[in-house]
Design a protein around this motif. Structure first.
Motif, short mmCIF file in Angstrom:
data_model
loop_
_atom_site.label_atom_id
_atom_site.label_comp_id
_atom_site.label_asym_id
_atom_site.label_seq_id
_atom_site.Cartn_x
_atom_site.Cartn_y
_atom_site.Cartn_z
N THR A 35 0.83 -1.20 0.00
CA THR A 35 0.00 0.00 0.00
C THR A 35 0.86 1.25 0.00
OG1 THR A 35 -1.80 -1.15 1.15
CG2 THR A 35 -1.78 1.26 1.27
N VAL A 36 1.95 1.22 0.75
CA VAL A 36 2.88 2.36 0.77
C VAL A 36 3.49 2.57 -0.61
CG1 VAL A 36 5.09 3.18 1.69
CG2 VAL A 36 3.40 2.15 3.23
N ILE A 37 3.96 1.49 -1.21
CA ILE A 37 4.58 1.60 -2.54
C ILE A 37 3.57 2.13 -3.56
CG2 ILE A 37 5.60 0.28 -4.44
CD1 ILE A 37 6.77 -1.61 -2.26
N GLU A 38 2.37 1.60 -3.53
CA GLU A 38 1.34 2.03 -4.48
C GLU A 38 0.96 3.49 -4.27
OE1 GLU A 38 -2.29 -0.48 -5.79
OE2 GLU A 38 -3.03 0.83 -4.18
N ALA A 39 0.92 3.94 -3.01
CA ALA A 39 0.56 5.33 -2.74
C ALA A 39 1.54 6.30 -3.37
CB ALA A 39 0.49 5.56 -1.23
N HIS A 40 2.81 5.91 -3.44
CA HIS A 40 3.83 6.76 -4.07
C HIS A 40 3.88 6.57 -5.59
CE1 HIS A 40 5.30 7.06 0.09
NE2 HIS A 40 6.02 8.10 -0.31
N ALA A 41 3.84 5.33 -6.02
CA ALA A 41 4.03 5.04 -7.45
C ALA A 41 2.77 5.27 -8.26
CB ALA A 41 4.50 3.60 -7.62
N GLY A 42 1.61 5.05 -7.66
CA GLY A 42 0.35 5.14 -8.38
C GLY A 42 -0.06 3.82 -8.97
N THR A 43 -1.18 3.82 -9.68
CA THR A 43 -1.64 2.65 -10.42
C THR A 43 -1.61 2.98 -11.91
OG1 THR A 43 -3.95 3.34 -10.16
CG2 THR A 43 -3.08 1.79 -8.54
N PHE A 44 -1.54 1.96 -12.74
CA PHE A 44 -1.25 2.18 -14.16
C PHE A 44 -2.26 1.53 -15.09
CE2 PHE A 44 2.47 2.11 -11.48
CZ PHE A 44 3.06 3.34 -11.77
#
Length: 489
Positions: free
Chosen positions: A474-483
């Motif tokens: 969740t932390v990684i996704e919050a920074h990177a976003g979804t694609f």
């Protein structure tokens, strides 16, 4: 190398044209909106069916869709909601199931023409769990024959394409599931993983995929009439693919459901408690098999930075235990699979036969032309030692950050091009095999798009501690976003 950061497809706000937009919503949003009566399951299913009609003829991700059945299930879900009945976590939400999982009334084909009429009499345990959670079965996702390759192609249904680049694999064996989720046909799909078949397709298509701990999700990988091999019983798992981490978490709530039909199921199992602070993360770039490409290495560094920003302590560590486990997979799994080779020779397709030939050619360098029973027994004994070793490492570093693959999505059919090409792929995919041997949970999380292809990282954690993996993801996704979702390119 060029790095792209495409804006993720945000879900539309209430009041948008729902008929055109609902297929873009994630599963969590859909479940909430259906449960509160904001939208109906029928509206969602109609939107997804329209999306399937638009993109599936090109991608060939879903190979059996029955619109009337799906709409009937949606209508039943809407009636249940209106009646005030208690609703499951995926109530009214479309899902796809894989062609090697039993769904009552559908053929469990495994992508093999000889099995095209092998209709299942009852749902697999994990499919039954999805139904009890209220999911609407939309269709069947494509897979290579016998779910055997990292490339999704077979003689019965043909080839599934990666929506990012048709010249690259969507992964395997759950390539149809990943392609369907990434392109917006369904918000979530089921996959199974004994050699990376959830994690790698998720990585190749830019979505999230979780391989749970063995025993966490009750499953029947094969029909109840078939005696599953030991490696299938203790290494294979069912896991969800979705466009967001919260959707994977939601799908796990649906899948964590008791069944007496799985001999490895461990009801109520929990990991040991973590300390009351953010856990330490072991960063592993290369555990001695294949060095990561520049794009993969950059993804690892980005994910490590995101976790550090959130208070995790990230330290580079060595993890040679995975290199040994990777080679051990090719003894334990492949030697058991050798017993099925007469059936493969009879009904398997040419691609699968060539892939098997290449797998065995490379594995022969470690285990010889015909490993002995003594080697096989010693291999299982060694497996227990490696599990203890990895468990000990995870006591000090409850999370490990490592590549999914050392490369981005492979060129189509790279596994059957030559033995040397297969050797390269096997090395790149080493963690895909190592982790199932040991039975630990792991997940693939996208971090970006490089040169038009998704890239991402893998998180490995303690047995029955999927929550810690999901929290870090969740932390990684919050920074990177979804694609995703995306249209075919």
């Amino acid at each position: 190398m060029t790095t792209d950061n495409p804006t993720s497809s945000d879900s539309p706000t209430v009041g948008a044209d729902l008929g055109d937009q609902l297929w873009r919503w994630n599963a969590t949003e859909l479940a909430r909106a259906i449960a509160t009566g904001l939208i109906s399951s029928r509206e969602v299913v109609e939107s997804c069916l329209s999306r399937i009609e638009d993109v599936n003829p090109h991608l060939n991700a879903l190979v059996e869709v029955r619109p009337e059945d799906a709409l009937s299930l949606a209508d039943a879900a809407d009636r249940q909601r209106s009646s005030g009945a208690q609703l499951g976590p995926l109530h009214g939400v479309p899902v796809a199931t894989k062609v090697n999982s039993d769904v009552a009334g559908y053929a469990t084909t495994d992508g093999i023409p000889a099995f095209k009429d092998s209709a299942a009499k009852q749902d697999s345990a994990h499919v039954a769990s999805l139904r009890r959670a209220g999911a609407v079965i939309m269709g069947r996702s494509n897979s290579p024959a016998f779910a055997y390759r990292w490339f999704t192609n077979n003689d019965l249904y043909g080839r599934t394409l990666n929506p990012w680049d048709s010249s690259r694999t969507p992964g395997g064996s759950s390539g149809g599931a990943a392609s369907a989720v990434a392109s917006g046909m369904v918000p979530t799909a089921g996959g199974n993983d004994i050699g990376g078949s959830v994690r790698y397709p998720a990585y190749a298509c830019g979505v999230v995929g979780l391989r749970p701990t063995v025993g966490r999700v009750a499953q029947t990988y094969q029909s109840d009439e078939v005696d599953s091999s030991l490696s299938v019983q203790i290494m294979a798992v069912q896991g969800p693919l979705a466009r967001s981490v919260e959707d994977v978490r939601l799908a796990m709530k649906a899948l964590e459901d008791f069944s007496h039909r799985d001999p490895a199921f461990v009801p109520g199992a929990r990991a040991a408690k973590l300390p009351g602070h953010r856990p330490r993360v072991g960063l592993v770039r290369d555990f001695g098999v294949a060095a990561p490409s520049s794009a993969v290495n950059t993804s690892l560094e980005s994910a490590a930075d995101y976790l550090c920003d959130a208070g995790y302590v990230v330290e580079e560590i060595e993890l040679p235990v995975l290199a040994e486990a990777y080679r051990l997979w090719y003894l334990l799994c492949m030697e058991e699979f050798r017993l099925a080779m007469p059936l493969v020779d009879e009904v398997g397709d040419d691609g699968m036969k060539k892939a098997a030939e290449h797998y065995y050619a490379v594995a022969q360098e470690w285990w010889g032309n015909k490993p002995s029973l003594d080697q096989f027994i010693a291999g299982y004994a060694r497996r227990g030692t490696l599990i203890r070793q990895l468990g000990g490492i995870l006591e000090s570093h409850p999370l490990i950050l490592l590549p999914v693959s050392s490369e981005q999505a492979f060129e189509q059919d790279a596994d059957i091009a030559s033995v040397e090409s297969m050797r390269r792929l096997m090395g790149a995919q080493a963690s895909m095999m190592a982790i199932p041997v040991l039975g630990f949970p792991a997940m693939s999380v996208p971090t970006g798009v490089v040169d038009g292809l998704p890239t991402g990282v893998q998180l490995l954690g303690r047995r029955f501690d999927e929550d810690t993996l999901l929290d870090a993801a969740t932390v990684i996704e919050a920074h990177a976003g979804t694609f995703t979702p995306i249209g075919p390119r």
